[in-house]
Design an enzyme around this catalytic site. Structure first.
Site, short mmCIF file in Angstrom:
data_model
loop_
_atom_site.label_atom_id
_atom_site.label_comp_id
_atom_site.label_asym_id
_atom_site.label_seq_id
_atom_site.Cartn_x
_atom_site.Cartn_y
_atom_site.Cartn_z
N TYR A 184 0.78 -1.24 0.00
CA TYR A 184 0.00 0.00 0.00
C TYR A 184 0.81 1.29 0.00
O TYR A 184 0.26 2.35 -0.27
CB TYR A 184 -0.98 0.01 1.18
CG TYR A 184 -2.15 -0.89 0.90
CD1 TYR A 184 -3.26 -0.42 0.20
CD2 TYR A 184 -2.14 -2.22 1.28
CE1 TYR A 184 -4.32 -1.25 -0.10
CE2 TYR A 184 -3.19 -3.06 0.99
CZ TYR A 184 -4.28 -2.57 0.30
OH TYR A 184 -5.32 -3.39 -0.02
N GLY A 194 2.94 3.99 -1.56
CA GLY A 194 3.18 4.39 -2.94
C GLY A 194 1.85 4.49 -3.67
O GLY A 194 0.79 4.53 -3.05
N HIS A 218 -4.03 5.29 5.46
CA HIS A 218 -3.93 6.58 4.77
C HIS A 218 -4.71 6.55 3.46
O HIS A 218 -5.44 7.50 3.15
CB HIS A 218 -2.45 6.91 4.53
CG HIS A 218 -2.21 8.27 3.96
ND1 HIS A 218 -1.86 8.47 2.65
CD2 HIS A 218 -2.28 9.50 4.53
CE1 HIS A 218 -1.71 9.77 2.44
NE2 HIS A 218 -1.96 10.42 3.56
N ASP A 228 -2.90 12.94 6.60
CA ASP A 228 -1.45 12.99 6.49
C ASP A 228 -0.78 12.98 7.86
O ASP A 228 0.22 12.30 8.08
CB ASP A 228 -1.01 14.22 5.70
CG ASP A 228 -1.34 14.14 4.22
OD1 ASP A 228 -1.84 13.10 3.75
OD2 ASP A 228 -1.09 15.14 3.52
#
EC number: 3.1.1.4
Length: 126
Positions: free
Chosen positions: A30, A32, A50, A92
């Protein structure tokens, strides 16, 4: 690359003290671009969560939205009046803290540039 992705890199540098582009761009299933299969370890799960968080963002593009934040007591506080941009900032911020908190389980020998066939399982729901 602009907007939030550059800011995401900045938050990772501030909180995890390492480059997101270098350490997390090609890690697990996951971290990238994209994501398939099951998260392989706690760091890959940070990226999975995320991705899920970005998937819940509405009314702006999480990869390009520019948000505001402040640094307080070695942490990040998301701000601004736009709820969408604040949501992107929170995605983030949480991921950067997750990277920081899982540095000890990061295993580049095992999960860096993982072959796609290792990420074929049915994904779990967000």
């Amino acid at each position: 690359v602009e907007g939030s992705l550059v800011q995401f890199e900045t938050l990772i540098m501030k909180l995890a003290k390492r480059s997101g582009f270098f350490w997390y761009s090609f890690y697990g299933c996951y971290c990238g671009w994209g994501g398939h299969g099951l998260p392989q370890d706690p760091t890959d799960r940070c990226c999975f969560v995320h991705d899920c968080c970005y998937g819940k963002v509405t009314n702006c593009n999480p990869k390009t939205a520019t948000y505001s934040y402040t640094e307080e007591n070695d942490g990040i506080v998301c701000g601004g009046d736009d709820p969408c941009k604040k949501q992107v900032c929170e995605c983030d911020r949480v991921a950067a803290m997750c990277f920081r908190d899982n540095k000890d389980t990061y295993d580049s020998d095992k999960y860096w540039k993982l072959p796609p066939q290792k990420c074929q399982e049915d994904p779990e729901p967000c």
